[in-house]
Design an enzyme around this catalytic site. Structure first.
Site, PDB file in Angstrom:
ATOM      1  N   HIS A  87       0.960  -1.119   0.078  1.00 34.49           N
ATOM      2  CA  HIS A  87       0.055   0.016  -0.120  1.00 34.49           C
ATOM      3  C   HIS A  87       0.778   1.299  -0.084  1.00 34.49           C
ATOM      4  O   HIS A  87       0.178   2.511  -0.130  1.00 34.49           O
ATOM      5  CB  HIS A  87      -1.090   0.018   1.232  1.00 34.49           C
ATOM      6  N   ASP A 139      -0.668  -7.528   1.498  1.00 36.86           N
ATOM      7  CA  ASP A 139       0.025  -6.191   1.475  1.00 36.86           C
ATOM      8  C   ASP A 139       1.489  -6.406   1.640  1.00 36.86           C
ATOM      9  O   ASP A 139       1.853  -6.056   2.834  1.00 36.86           O
ATOM     10  CB  ASP A 139      -0.854  -5.571   2.657  1.00 36.86           C
TER      11      ASP A 139
END
Length: 598
Positions: A87, A139
């Protein structure tokens, strides 16, 4: 609204790093080891929990920079590879160009000196194909450096766990980074690397905590590949700006990276541990991406069998941490009541908000003629707390920066010389986070505040019921003005007093604070009644907006999430509303008559 507190730990860029050397290649005399040694920092002494790290104690920690400022953390896993969070690099579904990024290695303080630090350009950024958002998992990201890092005492890779590696629940591990030290409270100069010890929570324990409604009544479903670390009682956590940094655990004299800092609901909140990307499940993906690199990451074999830890309650035996503040033996007997005694002045009433800090009106202490003058002679000040055999000494006085001209900010914090051992006799009051929404019909009480008058008759007169924000805002706001929706700090809080209404009486006392109860816990909701004359209902300045300031100064005040979540059809409308025109009768034009039966 869910994104309000679902925070990937990313902070805006801070000022550029001066003096970092951009090395283009290894020096001719340096040789890379054939067998990469990992997870072995130089011996050092560590400070426990949320403190500044010792230089060189985490040599795999790197800082990822974009446009000259720190954005995220990462970990060196091989001379040419850094592991971080996806992210940090994906915006609106698009991967940002690698050319915008650089990696700073061997740095401790981001404000210099940088003698042992060096920078590397990023040649490529790789993220899993199935990554879309932090709450859906996967992630993680790999950064290939344009040239290998210079290994040495301050720059060494971390060991990675194999897919079969098991970290015992309850293991004490460490997270590191340059992120915020509290919510909305950036790391101060000299921006030194911080460390915090966190406990690994098992999947059942973590899911249990996240199944209990939290901020904005949200729950969260953990997914495979996610890892939780923290404490049910909160107060220690990673925060914004720590994203992508490592969570590492020591085994047999070597450090392994168990997780990558991913996201959380706020920072350090009760029953909301941090969520990390578990590294072990991604062994195959990491190997595939770095295939052909010499040397590549090290995946040592686990040399011991982890034993089940004490931190894994089952779903049937799940212990939720309860607030450590706001408990009173009976209404009107407040264990956080504090009286500040200043020679030559009347006592000033305030509230204990942590083991070391008392909150009170600044107007009790500031010179009304020359408000720029801070009070002196703190040595002669005393604070009286319930059931304490002796008065407490005052070490520090911190007024709100707007206290001298803004009535809504008439606040000061007083630090006690000796922290109070909290008990049922002396306990802090709970404070609300900025997004706290005190529900209409909440049961509230008045408490003495500042140089207040004695209670006006029987204590029943101090009981109140909170009106909806629409009524309160429109009574004291401007015609046609929009009403703040739940989750936004209100402009005022209005409790209505049945006895006052029934008797047709009018209280002209102004020195009160407003305490409101949720699930048996009391919050300091409002301060300094600002109603004028006999206009009813009375109105208080809300405390929500001052939570960040109180937290920044005290580093330990008890800010709590909302405990009562009944926002259903019986609650207030959450759509944007505007105030109607006022009538010549003031409050009567808003239909305030008959509220008790509505």
């Amino acid at each position: 609204m869910s994104q309000h507190l679902l925070l990937p730990f990313v902070i805006l860029a801070i000022s550029p790093i001066p003096g970092a050397l951009q090395d283009s290649a290894l020096s001719p005399t340096q040789e890379e080891p054939e067998d990469l040694d990992c997870g072995r920092p130089e011996p050092s002494t560590r400070i426990m929990g949320g403190s500044e790290a010792q230089p060189g104690s985490w040599p795999w920690q790197v800082s990822l920079h974009q446009r000259g400022g720190h954005i995220c953390g990462g970990s060196l896993i091989a001379p040419s590879w850094v592991l971080s969070a996806a992210h940090c690099f994906v915006t609106n579904g698009t991967l940002e160009p690698a050319t915008e990024w650089s990696v700073l290695l061997g740095v401790h303080s981001q404000d210099g000196p940088l003698d042992s630090a060096h920078a590397r350009a990023v040649a490529a950024i790789l993220v899993p194909d199935n990554y879309s958002s932090v709450e859906l998992g996967a992630d993680l990201a790999l950064l290939r450096l344009a040239s290998p890092a210079r290994l040495g005492p301050a720059v060494r890779p971390i060991c990675l766990p194999r897919a079969s590696h098991r970290f015992a629940h309850g293991t004490a591990c460490w997270a590191t980074g340059w992120g915020d030290i509290q919510e909305a409270d950036p790391l101060p100069l000299p921006w030194a690397l911080q460390e915090v010890e966190l406990r690994l929570l098992g999947e059942a324990a973590c899911q249990c905590l996240y199944s209990r409604p939290g901020p904005f009544n949200l729950t969260f479903q953990l997914l495979p590949g996610m890892l939780c670390a923290g404490y049910p009682e909160g107060r220690r956590d990673t925060c914004q700006g720590d994203s992508g940094g490592p969570l590492v655990c020591e085994e047999g004299g070597q450090w392994f990276q168990a997780g990558i800092t991913s996201f959380g609901f706020g920072c350090g909140r009760r029953n909301r541990p941090g969520v990390f990307t578990a590294v072990a499940p991604y062994e195959a993906w990491i190997r595939e991406q770095v295939m052909g690199s010499e040397p590549g990451p090290a995946f040592p074999t686990q040399s011991w069998e982890p034993q089940p830890g004490p931190w894994e309650p089952t779903d049937e035996n799940c212990t939720i941490a309860l607030p450590e503040c706001g408990k009173a033996p009976r209404p009107g007997t407040w264990p956080w009541e504090a009286r500040v005694m200043v020679p030559g002045s009347r006592p000033c009433h305030g509230a204990l908000v942590s083991e070391s800090w008392v909150l009170a009106p600044a107007s009790c202490f500031l010179d009304p003629i020359n408000s720029d003058l801070l009070p002196r002679d703190l040595d002669n000040w005393r604070v009286l707390l319930p059931s304490r055999p002796r008065a407490e000494l005052v070490a520090r006085f911190v007024p709100h920066e707007n206290a001298s001209w803004d009535d809504t900010s008439d606040l000061a914090l007083l630090q006690l010389q000796t922290p109070v051992n909290l008990s049922t006799a002396s306990r802090p009051v709970c404070l609300p986070h900025p997004e706290h929404y005190f529900l209409p019909r909440s049961r509230c009480r008045l408490a003495r505040w500042g140089r207040g008058e004695p209670e006006p008759g029987p204590s029943t007169l101090l009981e109140a019921e909170l009106l909806g924000g629409w009524w309160c805002h429109c009574l004291y706001g401007r015609q046609g003005e929009s009403v703040p929706p739940p989750g936004d700090p209100p402009h005022a809080l209005c409790p209505a007093y049945q006895e006052e209404e029934e008797a047709g009486r009018c209280w002209n006392y102004s020195h009160w604070s407003l305490l409101c109860q949720e699930e048996g816990t009391w919050f300091l909701a409002g301060i300094s009644d600002f109603s004028s004359g006999c206009l009813r209902p009375r109105a208080f300045y809300p405390l929500q907006t001052h939570g960040p300031w109180i937290s920044h100064v005290t580093r330990g005040a008890y800010l709590e999430d909302q405990l009562t979540w009944d926002w259903g059809p019986e609650g207030e409308e959450t759509e944007t509303q505007a105030c109607p025109p006022h009538t010549e009768h003031g409050g009567e034009g808003l239909g305030l008559r008959g509220l008790w039966g509505s």
